[in-house]
Structures are given as structure tokens and as C-alpha cells.
Design a protein around this motif. Structure first.
Motif, PDB file in Angstrom:
ATOM      1  N   THR A   1      -1.377  -1.112   0.945  1.00 20.19           N
ATOM      2  CA  THR A   1      -1.455  -1.462  -0.476  1.00 20.19           C
ATOM      3  C   THR A   1      -0.999  -2.900  -0.608  1.00 20.19           C
TER       4      THR A   1
ATOM      5  N   GLY B   1       7.637  -2.250   1.351  1.00 16.57           N
ATOM      6  CA  GLY B   1       7.844  -0.808   1.250  1.00 16.57           C
ATOM      7  C   GLY B   1       6.898  -0.105   2.202  1.00 16.57           C
TER       8      GLY B   1
ATOM      9  N   THR C   1       3.277  -0.866   1.822  1.00 19.00           N
ATOM     10  CA  THR C   1       3.192  -1.815   0.709  1.00 19.00           C
ATOM     11  C   THR C   1       3.503  -3.208   1.216  1.00 19.00           C
TER      12      THR C   1
ATOM     13  N   ALA D   1       2.407  -6.212  -4.979  1.00 17.00           N
ATOM     14  CA  ALA D   1       2.354  -4.766  -4.733  1.00 17.00           C
ATOM     15  C   ALA D   1       3.754  -4.155  -4.793  1.00 17.00           C
ATOM     16  N   GLY D   2       4.747  -4.893  -4.276  1.00 19.08           N
ATOM     17  CA  GLY D   2       6.111  -4.407  -4.316  1.00 19.08           C
ATOM     18  C   GLY D   2       6.649  -4.306  -5.730  1.00 19.08           C
TER      19      GLY D   2
ATOM     20  N   GLN E   1       4.937  -3.988  -8.509  1.00 22.54           N
ATOM     21  CA  GLN E   1       4.251  -2.901  -9.209  1.00 22.54           C
ATOM     22  C   GLN E   1       4.790  -1.544  -8.766  1.00 22.54           C
ATOM     23  N   ARG E   2       5.068  -1.419  -7.486  1.00 22.39           N
ATOM     24  CA  ARG E   2       5.560  -0.144  -6.950  1.00 22.39           C
ATOM     25  C   ARG E   2       6.947   0.195  -7.484  1.00 22.39           C
ATOM     26  N   TYR E   3       7.836  -0.798  -7.499  1.00 21.94           N
ATOM     27  CA  TYR E   3       9.232  -0.518  -7.821  1.00 21.94           C
ATOM     28  C   TYR E   3       9.567  -0.681  -9.298  1.00 21.94           C
TER      29      TYR E   3
ATOM     30  N   ASP F   1       6.984  -1.431 -11.908  1.00 25.85           N
ATOM     31  CA  ASP F   1       5.850  -1.203 -12.811  1.00 25.85           C
ATOM     32  C   ASP F   1       5.483  -2.430 -13.642  1.00 25.85           C
TER      33      ASP F   1
END
Length: 222
Positions: A45, A149, A152, A157-158, A160-162, A164
Motif C-alpha cells: 500500500t 507499517g 504500508t 499511506a502511513g 492515512q492508515r494511522y 485518517d
């Protein structure tokens, strides 16, 4: 014997030419995929973002955490390397005292393990990107290919993942927590850090003020 040396010479010329071509290409084009991404087996991702779309807090945080001399060294931190050599002489896992430039060279062009052979290759690519890319491009690529991640990669991407939301608006605390997890992104929690990771994140957040005050991230923005 002469044929053997001619063969080695051809390999060396081929390697130098290919490595130069790749470094020049990636000065302008985002690296599409890396060995780390392919070998991890956790999926990929990622979402490439230009440095102008990544909050300066994250640049400051990774310099505070990973490489305080990023703007002043030529790709190699002699003091850190000397300390790593002393640790290695005592036995255990080989450590390299890597700078952000070295980590970028490894992440883009090489693989994660390999001992001294890989470190030698890493030194060559570090020399090339320092002289062909420059500091801003090195930081931009690093923040887009670093593992943030499991499966990730990169700041966007990080974030957005952690959190939002985009990497363009990371708070100091968020940036510090992402930087604290970078050395072991598959094991360290970004959203709910505890123990060492939480303390390290707080330390990075404090160091960020020093980095900004002393202009230690200035080469990225000049």
C-alpha cells in the motif's frame, strides 16, 4: 586469466552504467517498487506524494530521530560509523550507523540484509544519490519508500492508515510517533504507543524544536 579479468571488467562497467542510469532516472521519476516491498510478502500500500505535499513536521521529525547531521554530511556520518564499528567488534548483529541517505539508497536500490557486501553496494549508491539527487530529492524519496507499517510504504499511506488524513497536515505529535516507529514499523505502534516507543516519540517531539531552531532541516527547503 586475461579472459577472466576482461569478464570482470565488463561486469563492472555494466554495473556502473546501470546504476548511473537508474539513479538519474529516479531523480525525476518515482521508483515504482523496491526489493523490500516485493520480498516482505505483506502486500503493498503506497501513494507517492511530492515533498511539497508532506508536512514539514515529518521532515523535521525524521531528521531529529534518524540523522541530525543530514544537512551537513556528504551521505556518511563518520562518527556514527565509528561507533557502529566498535559495536560490531563486540559481536552480534552487524550495525551500520546509517544516515537517511544510506537508508534511502538501501531502500530504493538494494535489500534489507546482506552484511558487509550490501553495505559496500549501499555506499556506492549513497555516493551517487548525494551527488546526483541532492538533499531535497533524497528526503522526498525516503519519505515515499520507507516502510511505515505492515505492507504500508511512505508518508501518505502511513498518515492515512494511522490518522485518517493526509501527510500534508501532520501535527508534531503525529510526525514524532511515525518517526519513532520507522526503525521497526511492523512492531512499534504509531496510534497507541506504549513503553519505549511512547517515550522515544516524546523525545523526538522535543528534539524537533532544536532541529527547526538550528536550521538542521534547512537544506531540504533552501
Amino acid at each position: 586469466m586475461t579472459r577472466f579479468f576482461l569478464f570482470l571488467a565488463k561486469i563492472a562497467i555494466w554495473f556502473v552504467g546501470l546504476s548511473l542510469a537508474l539513479v538519474i532516472l529516479f531523480k525525476f521519476v518515482p521508483p515504482p517498487v523496491t526489493a523490500t516491498m516485493l520480498l516482505n510478502g505483506d502486500g503493498i500500500t503506497k501513494d507517492w506524494e511530492s515533498l511539497s505535499n508532506i508536512d514539514r513536521n515529518l521532515v523535521t521529525a525524521v531528521i531529529a530521530a534518524e540523522d541530525g547531521k543530514f544537512c551537513s554530511h556528504n551521505g556518511f556520518d563518520a562518527e556514527a560509523i565509528e561507533k557502529a564499528i566498535k559495536r560490531n567488534a563486540e559481536g552480534g548483529r552487524v550495525r551500520g550507523g546509517s544516515t537517511i541517505s544510506q537508508q534511502t539508497a538501501k531502500n530504493v536500490f538494494l535489500w534489507q540484509d546482506g552484511g558487509y557486501f550490501r553495505k559496500g553496494m549501499e555506499a556506492w549508491f549513497t555516493f551517487l544519490i548525494e551527488n546526483i539527487w541532492g538533499k531535497r530529492r533524497i528526503m522526498e524519496v525516503y519519505l515515499n519508500v520507507a516502510e511505515t507499517g505492515i505492507g504500508t510504504y511512505g508518508a501518505e499511506a502511513g498518515a492515512q492508515r494511522y490518522f485518517d488524513h493526509s501527510a500534508a497536515r501532520l501535527t508534531r505529535t503525529e510526525a514524532a510517533r511515525m518517526a519513532a516507529a520507522l526503525p521497526l514499523p511492523q512492531k512499534r505502534s504509531v496510534t497507541n504507543p506504549t513503553g519505549f516507543t511512547r517515550r522515544y516519540g516524546n523525545t523526538i517531539a522535543a528534539r524537533m524544536g532544536i532541529v527547526r531552531r538550528d536550521g538542521l532541516d534547512g537544506c531540504v527547503y533552501d
